[in-house]
Design an enzyme around this catalytic site. Sequence first.
Site, PDB file in Angstrom:
ATOM      1  N   LYS A  90     -58.126 -21.431 -47.167  1.00 53.09           N
ATOM      2  CA  LYS A  90     -57.646 -20.228 -46.502  1.00 53.09           C
ATOM      3  C   LYS A  90     -58.029 -20.388 -45.038  1.00 53.09           C
ATOM      4  CE  LYS A  90     -58.339 -15.212 -46.115  1.00 53.09           C
ATOM      5  NZ  LYS A  90     -59.103 -14.039 -46.601  1.00 53.09           N
ATOM      6  N   TYR A 132     -62.721 -21.434 -47.183  1.00 44.72           N
ATOM      7  CA  TYR A 132     -62.323 -20.260 -46.397  1.00 44.72           C
ATOM      8  C   TYR A 132     -62.931 -20.374 -45.010  1.00 44.72           C
ATOM      9  CZ  TYR A 132     -62.066 -15.196 -45.229  1.00 44.72           C
ATOM     10  OH  TYR A 132     -61.845 -13.975 -44.630  1.00 44.72           O
ATOM     11  N   ARG A 136     -65.807 -14.501 -37.763  1.00 45.18           N
ATOM     12  CA  ARG A 136     -66.756 -13.694 -38.519  1.00 45.18           C
ATOM     13  C   ARG A 136     -68.001 -14.478 -38.926  1.00 45.18           C
ATOM     14  NH1 ARG A 136     -63.894  -8.622 -40.946  1.00 45.18           N
ATOM     15  NH2 ARG A 136     -66.048  -8.122 -41.453  1.00 45.18           N
ATOM     16  N   THR A 183     -63.995 -10.839 -48.013  1.00 43.94           N
ATOM     17  CA  THR A 183     -64.382 -10.048 -46.842  1.00 43.94           C
ATOM     18  C   THR A 183     -63.823  -8.632 -46.939  1.00 43.94           C
ATOM     19  OG1 THR A 183     -64.352 -12.041 -45.476  1.00 43.94           O
ATOM     20  CG2 THR A 183     -64.310  -9.932 -44.329  1.00 43.94           C
ATOM     21  N   THR A 184     -62.536  -8.521 -47.282  1.00 40.41           N
ATOM     22  CA  THR A 184     -61.878  -7.221 -47.394  1.00 40.41           C
ATOM     23  C   THR A 184     -62.467  -6.398 -48.532  1.00 40.41           C
ATOM     24  OG1 THR A 184     -59.869  -8.303 -46.585  1.00 40.41           O
ATOM     25  CG2 THR A 184     -59.603  -6.100 -47.473  1.00 40.41           C
ATOM     26  N   TYR A 235     -73.863 -17.031 -40.181  1.00 36.51           N
ATOM     27  CA  TYR A 235     -75.146 -16.876 -39.488  1.00 36.51           C
ATOM     28  C   TYR A 235     -75.917 -18.182 -39.339  1.00 36.51           C
ATOM     29  CZ  TYR A 235     -79.548 -14.956 -37.826  1.00 36.51           C
ATOM     30  OH  TYR A 235     -80.644 -14.695 -37.063  1.00 36.51           O
ATOM     31  N   ILE A 265     -53.272 -15.114 -48.034  1.00 33.30           N
ATOM     32  CA  ILE A 265     -54.208 -14.157 -48.616  1.00 33.30           C
ATOM     33  C   ILE A 265     -54.229 -12.984 -47.645  1.00 33.30           C
ATOM     34  CG2 ILE A 265     -56.594 -13.715 -49.298  1.00 33.30           C
ATOM     35  CD1 ILE A 265     -56.786 -16.653 -50.118  1.00 33.30           C
TER      36      ILE A 265
END
Length: 292
Positions: free
Chosen positions: A161, A133, A138, A44-45, A107, A203
Amino acid sequence: MFTGSIVALITPMDIKGNLCKESLQRLIKYHINSGTKAIVIMGTTGEAATLTYNEHIDVIMYALDFSEKKIPIIAGTGFNSTSKSIKMISILENSGIIGCLNITPYYNRPTQEGLYQHFKEIANNTKLPQILYNVPSRTGCDLLPKTIYKLSKISNIVGIKEATGDLSRVNKIKNLIKNNFFLISGDDKTAFEFMLLGGDGIISVTANIVASKMSKFCNYIKEKKINKAKKINKELIILHNQLFLESNPIPIKWAVKRLGLIKNDKMRLPMTPLTEYNQKIIENTLKKLKLI
């Protein structure tokens, strides 16, 4: 392999929005020298959602090349399409990555059975270690402890995560899973408590700019030097919070640039630069922490 301070690395771009290889190499060297245990690339980052499929793979391959096998590379390979994840992992199978980080399908909002089948199908098509994850804020879906337990029985699903920020999840998962299964925090501001409850590492977004401190923080907890870890956490907690004043990775990318680790904080739409108001807030904190 999946313990301690693992950085969720940003993806540096040039002024045109293309990968800046020079900056990527500099960032990787910074983490090698700072004691970071591993790098998550294209998460994501790392703005994976705005890069093309081929760019995604290119960034991972460049990271492997620049790391020179001095620091392990974990590849973000999660999509909201099971087949896309399988295809990407197959390309990376013998690349040198030590594992894959797969986000819950965003989504689509799959059921728990859909999540189970998604991750099971991915794991069954590779020998690479898989890290789940979970970040409901999000993705719009939550991977629940009972589903994590079912998935933990698949031999190459080795950990999760957990980025809900819900500390009760640690005990819920640990009470269900008795085998060697890594619990990794995905939330800097609750990582101290997460690891005290039995988590194996983090993380980290914040590690992009304070890699050495985050490494020491995790090492202190492992060594049972809790007061030393608590001191670092108290020092960094304001930074953990301020780096989410706007959607990640907007603030952290600006901060990495402000420290001179990358040339600019260019992002691709729909991500936009950090507002001047929040720049001033983070700037003041960076000065207080003597980072600039």
